[in-house]
Design an enzyme around this catalytic site. Structure first.
Site, PDB file in Angstrom:
ATOM      1  N   GLU A  37     -20.093  22.014 -14.575  1.00 30.82           N
ATOM      2  CA  GLU A  37     -20.307  20.666 -15.135  1.00 30.82           C
ATOM      3  C   GLU A  37     -19.382  19.658 -14.448  1.00 30.82           C
ATOM      4  O   GLU A  37     -19.783  18.537 -14.125  1.00 30.82           O
ATOM      5  CB  GLU A  37     -20.063  20.656 -16.645  1.00 30.82           C
ATOM      6  CG  GLU A  37     -21.175  21.345 -17.425  1.00 30.82           C
ATOM      7  CD  GLU A  37     -20.855  21.512 -18.905  1.00 30.82           C
ATOM      8  OE1 GLU A  37     -21.792  21.637 -19.686  1.00 30.82           O
ATOM      9  OE2 GLU A  37     -19.676  21.528 -19.291  1.00 30.82           O
ATOM     10  N   ASN A  41     -18.417  27.956 -22.439  1.00 27.21           N
ATOM     11  CA  ASN A  41     -19.026  26.797 -21.788  1.00 27.21           C
ATOM     12  C   ASN A  41     -18.820  26.814 -20.272  1.00 27.21           C
ATOM     13  O   ASN A  41     -17.768  27.216 -19.791  1.00 27.21           O
ATOM     14  CB  ASN A  41     -18.441  25.502 -22.366  1.00 27.21           C
ATOM     15  CG  ASN A  41     -18.832  25.303 -23.815  1.00 27.21           C
ATOM     16  OD1 ASN A  41     -19.919  25.716 -24.225  1.00 27.21           O
ATOM     17  ND2 ASN A  41     -17.953  24.714 -24.595  1.00 27.21           N
ATOM     18  N   TYR A  45      -9.076  -7.180  12.036  1.00 27.76           N
ATOM     19  CA  TYR A  45      -8.463  -6.666  10.809  1.00 27.76           C
ATOM     20  C   TYR A  45      -8.413  -7.741   9.723  1.00 27.76           C
ATOM     21  O   TYR A  45      -8.097  -8.899   9.987  1.00 27.76           O
ATOM     22  CB  TYR A  45      -7.036  -6.154  11.092  1.00 27.76           C
ATOM     23  CG  TYR A  45      -6.364  -5.626   9.838  1.00 27.76           C
ATOM     24  CD1 TYR A  45      -6.573  -4.320   9.409  1.00 27.76           C
ATOM     25  CD2 TYR A  45      -5.560  -6.454   9.054  1.00 27.76           C
ATOM     26  CE1 TYR A  45      -5.987  -3.842   8.239  1.00 27.76           C
ATOM     27  CE2 TYR A  45      -4.975  -5.989   7.888  1.00 27.76           C
ATOM     28  CZ  TYR A  45      -5.194  -4.675   7.492  1.00 27.76           C
ATOM     29  OH  TYR A  45      -4.625  -4.205   6.333  1.00 27.76           O
ATOM     30  N   THR A  84     -41.231  24.724  -9.618  1.00 24.70           N
ATOM     31  CA  THR A  84     -41.377  23.320  -9.220  1.00 24.70           C
ATOM     32  C   THR A  84     -41.489  22.568 -10.539  1.00 24.70           C
ATOM     33  O   THR A  84     -41.998  23.127 -11.522  1.00 24.70           O
ATOM     34  CB  THR A  84     -42.634  23.066  -8.358  1.00 24.70           C
ATOM     35  OG1 THR A  84     -43.791  23.330  -9.160  1.00 24.70           O
ATOM     36  CG2 THR A  84     -42.680  23.958  -7.123  1.00 24.70           C
ATOM     37  N   HIS A  85     -40.970  21.366 -10.600  1.00 26.31           N
ATOM     38  CA  HIS A  85     -40.931  20.592 -11.861  1.00 26.31           C
ATOM     39  C   HIS A  85     -40.207  21.367 -12.960  1.00 26.31           C
ATOM     40  O   HIS A  85     -40.499  21.187 -14.139  1.00 26.31           O
ATOM     41  CB  HIS A  85     -42.334  20.224 -12.350  1.00 26.31           C
ATOM     42  CG  HIS A  85     -43.213  19.623 -11.298  1.00 26.31           C
ATOM     43  ND1 HIS A  85     -43.312  18.274 -11.089  1.00 26.31           N
ATOM     44  CD2 HIS A  85     -44.012  20.198 -10.362  1.00 26.31           C
ATOM     45  CE1 HIS A  85     -44.151  18.033 -10.091  1.00 26.31           C
ATOM     46  NE2 HIS A  85     -44.574  19.196  -9.617  1.00 26.31           N
ATOM     47  N   SER A 135     -14.854  26.545 -27.043  1.00 23.81           N
ATOM     48  CA  SER A 135     -14.976  25.318 -27.815  1.00 23.81           C
ATOM     49  C   SER A 135     -13.869  25.331 -28.856  1.00 23.81           C
ATOM     50  O   SER A 135     -13.469  26.399 -29.333  1.00 23.81           O
ATOM     51  CB  SER A 135     -16.348  25.288 -28.495  1.00 23.81           C
ATOM     52  OG  SER A 135     -16.283  24.562 -29.704  1.00 23.81           O
ATOM     53  N   GLN A 147      -7.297  -2.600   3.635  1.00 20.98           N
ATOM     54  CA  GLN A 147      -6.312  -1.720   3.001  1.00 20.98           C
ATOM     55  C   GLN A 147      -6.948  -0.961   1.831  1.00 20.98           C
ATOM     56  O   GLN A 147      -6.449   0.082   1.418  1.00 20.98           O
ATOM     57  CB  GLN A 147      -5.121  -2.558   2.521  1.00 20.98           C
ATOM     58  CG  GLN A 147      -4.010  -1.772   1.905  1.00 20.98           C
ATOM     59  CD  GLN A 147      -2.755  -2.600   1.769  1.00 20.98           C
ATOM     60  OE1 GLN A 147      -2.077  -2.877   2.748  1.00 20.98           O
ATOM     61  NE2 GLN A 147      -2.445  -3.038   0.554  1.00 20.98           N
ATOM     62  N   LYS A 177      -8.367   3.228   1.744  1.00 20.23           N
ATOM     63  CA  LYS A 177      -7.716   4.544   1.696  1.00 20.23           C
ATOM     64  C   LYS A 177      -7.884   5.342   0.414  1.00 20.23           C
ATOM     65  O   LYS A 177      -8.180   6.537   0.452  1.00 20.23           O
ATOM     66  CB  LYS A 177      -6.225   4.382   1.985  1.00 20.23           C
ATOM     67  CG  LYS A 177      -5.973   4.066   3.434  1.00 20.23           C
ATOM     68  CD  LYS A 177      -4.534   3.731   3.690  1.00 20.23           C
ATOM     69  CE  LYS A 177      -4.434   2.808   4.871  1.00 20.23           C
ATOM     70  NZ  LYS A 177      -5.152   1.503   4.686  1.00 20.23           N
ATOM     71  N   ASN A 236      -2.166  -2.892  13.042  1.00 19.78           N
ATOM     72  CA  ASN A 236      -3.636  -2.781  12.987  1.00 19.78           C
ATOM     73  C   ASN A 236      -4.138  -1.549  13.723  1.00 19.78           C
ATOM     74  O   ASN A 236      -5.012  -0.832  13.227  1.00 19.78           O
ATOM     75  CB  ASN A 236      -4.285  -4.044  13.547  1.00 19.78           C
ATOM     76  CG  ASN A 236      -3.915  -5.272  12.729  1.00 19.78           C
ATOM     77  OD1 ASN A 236      -3.342  -5.131  11.643  1.00 19.78           O
ATOM     78  ND2 ASN A 236      -4.207  -6.448  13.240  1.00 19.78           N
ATOM     79  N   SER A 276       0.833  -1.205   0.000  1.00 18.89           N
ATOM     80  CA  SER A 276       0.000   0.000   0.000  1.00 18.89           C
ATOM     81  C   SER A 276       0.867   1.255   0.000  1.00 18.89           C
ATOM     82  O   SER A 276       0.351   2.370  -0.072  1.00 18.89           O
ATOM     83  CB  SER A 276      -0.943   0.009   1.209  1.00 18.89           C
ATOM     84  OG  SER A 276      -0.222  -0.199   2.405  1.00 18.89           O
TER      85      SER A 276
HETATM   86  N1  ARG Z   1      -1.077  -1.423   4.936  1.00 18.34           N
HETATM   87  C1  ARG Z   1      -2.031  -1.950   5.845  1.00 18.34           C
HETATM   88  C2  ARG Z   1      -3.382  -1.261   5.645  1.00 18.34           C
HETATM   89  O1  ARG Z   1      -3.400  -0.227   5.052  1.00 18.34           O
HETATM   90  C3  ARG Z   1      -1.588  -1.719   7.246  1.00 18.34           C
HETATM   91  C4  ARG Z   1      -2.108  -2.693   8.225  1.00 18.34           C
HETATM   92  C5  ARG Z   1      -1.460  -4.013   8.018  1.00 18.34           C
HETATM   93  N2  ARG Z   1      -1.805  -4.945   9.026  1.00 18.34           N
HETATM   94  C6  ARG Z   1      -1.654  -6.262   8.872  1.00 18.34           C
HETATM   95  N3  ARG Z   1      -2.006  -7.027   9.838  1.00 18.34           N
HETATM   96  N4  ARG Z   1      -1.161  -6.753   7.758  1.00 18.34           N
HETATM   97  O2  ARG Z   1      -4.411  -1.735   6.037  1.00 18.34           O
END
Ligand code: ARG
Length: 464
Positions: free
Chosen positions: A291, A286, A318, A156-157, A278, A323, A326, A111, A24
């Site tokens: 938009e 535009n 966990y 309205t509408h 354009s 992961q 994010k 975790n 990650s």
């Molecule tokens: N990179 C992991 C995440 O974003 C971190 C936590 C990893 N924990 C584990 N037990 N492998 O979730």
């Protein structure tokens, strides 16, 4: 072969594909500040509880601050094949300070570490987004304040309905954004509890002080249940939902601005700074900005549904699926913050064509309801009968090719002889707007009150 520092039982180098799937680091490096902040607080607590020595704390503090400096100055460009930001920073620290670096992970796990870093990040952006929302509301209130007497057709509408003033219309959005702001604030409060010290899932036998880390990191208190804490991503879902609702509101405002810019309306003109041309049609201007704001609502909704779906079947605690929490959150936050800033700037520079709004009120018999109300109040006709009488009046105006507000007394009396001169005043669009004095209504005096209330709220909110 370089041994993975977090893999005591893995003897061979991971496959390239596994790394690509598993790591990650390419995206969670965004959490470097929160990771360092969390580690500094954790180390301080470990020392206070005599779990690590003063020297270790000293080395860890110097080392982490150096790493922060290296990242911010670009000396360590975060190009690393580490699994994640947590391992990258711990690895870097250990290579700098040796054994003290290896002691930092006492009484914590990745975790609770990731739960902490991510929560700190989300909390910071709850605050950031609230600030941008307050600016947007302030801009809207200023526009509204200039236009409490500018008539436009309320719809309205998407059909002309009743005359309102433009300030009143803008204050509708101010109210939506106020609720949005309160939503971010309440999510902040609800989630302001510290995950660190929960370790892998069950707590730790070390004599830690979670109150101390919570306090050092600006949380109200530690979370209550470790198993819940390392499994919980509600705080992330909340910011995603809050952003989706906020973007939905911005999308509706954008949609109206797009309509208002068109030749059919011409109610507003966007500044050249916020219009695009354009490549083929030289005459075009535009409204790409509204938009895009409308379009970006799609991606933030996708991010919300994405994380809800990731979480829905996970057993405690966990799981690596988490992961996936994010990237969507980073994307929604970035999208919301940019969109809010752009919306404020665009509104600030948008020209309001009051005459066009006013002229549009002469189409659609906007004051028809006022005539029905008059027949009820003045002549005592039951509303449903009055409604049908006014239907006949509207038909007559249509046949003559004028608006109901332009009919003469004689024309009105040809339908209902008991109508008197007062009806002529009542049919005026401005009179119609100003007649709506009920609480929350459009009358200029009520709009001015709404603006004053919103300003008070803004002051209160901005001050704490
Ligand atoms: N990179 C992991 C995440 O974003 C971190 C936590 C990893 N924990 C584990 N037990 N492998 O979730």
């Amino acid at each position: 072969m370089t041994k993975n520092i977090a893999s005591a039982r893995i003897s061979s180098e991971s496959s390239r594909l596994l790394k690509e799937l598993n790591n990650s680091f390419p995206f969670d490096k965004l959490l470097y500040k929160e990771d360092i902040q969390g580690s500094l607080a954790h180390a301080t607590m470990l020392e206070a509880q005599e779990i690590i020595s003063k020297d270790d704390l000293e080395n860890i503090t110097v080392g982490l601050n150096e790493i922060l400096e290296e990242i911010e100055s670009g000396k360590w460009s975060l190009k690393d094949d580490s699994e994640d930001i947590h391992m990258a920073i711990e690895g870097r620290l250990t290579s700098k300070i040796g054994d003290a670096g290896k002691r930092l992970h006492t009484a914590r796990s990745r975790n609770d570490q990731v739960a902490l870093d991510f929560r700190l990040y989300v909390q910071n952006h709850n605050i950031e987004i609230m600030g941008l929302l307050l600016e947007l509301i302030n801009t809207i209130v200023n526009v509204a304040n200039e236009h409490t007497e500018t008539l436009l057709p309320g719809m309205t509408h998407l059909q002309h309905a009743q005359p309102i003033n433009f300030g009143f219309h803008m204050m509708a959005y101010a109210n939506m954004f106020k609720r949005d702001c309160e939503r971010f604030a309440s999510s902040y409060e609800r989630n302001n509890y510290s995950p660190i010290g929960c370790a892998a899932l069950a707590g730790t036998p070390h004599n830690i002080d979670r109150e101390l880390t919570a306090q050092k990191l600006g949380f109200n208190a530690p979370t209550q249940n470790c198993l819940d804490t390392v499994s919980d991503r509600d705080f992330a879902l909340e910011i995603l939902f809050n952003i989706s609702t906020l973007m939905m509101h911005m999308s509706r405002l954008s949609e109206e601005i797009i309509l208002w810019c068109s030749s059919e309306f011409r109610f507003v003109t966007l500044s050249d700074k916020h219009s695009t041309g354009s490549s083929i049609m030289p005459q075009k201007k535009n409204p790409d900005i509204p938009e895009l704001l409308r379009g970006k609502t799609g991606r933030v909704n996708g991010n919300l549904i994405g994380l809800l779906t990731v979480m829905k079947g996970l057993p405690l605690a966990y799981n690596k699926d988490m992961q996936e929490d994010k990237e969507g959150v980073f994307d929604s936050i970035k999208t919301a913050e940019l969109s809010l800033a752009v919306m404020s700037e665009m509104l600030l520079e948008m020209r309001i064509n009051s005459d066009k709004m006013q002229n549009a009120c002469m189409v659609g018999h906007l004051s028809a309801t006022d005539l029905a109300d008059y027949l009820v109040k003045k002549i005592g006709i039951p509303f449903r009968d009055a409604y049908h009488t006014v239907g006949n009046v509207v038909n007559m105006a249509e046949n003559v090719g004028i608006d109901i507000s332009e009919l003469t007394l004689e024309q009105l009396q040809s339908i209902e002889p008991r109508i008197d001169n007062e009806a002529i005043d009542i049919l005026d669009n401005r009179a119609s707007m100003n007649a709506r004095t009920s609480q929350g209504g459009t009358a200029t005096i009520r709009t001015i009150e709404q603006i004053a209330d919103m300003k008070k709220w803004l002051e209160l909110y901005t001050s704490h």
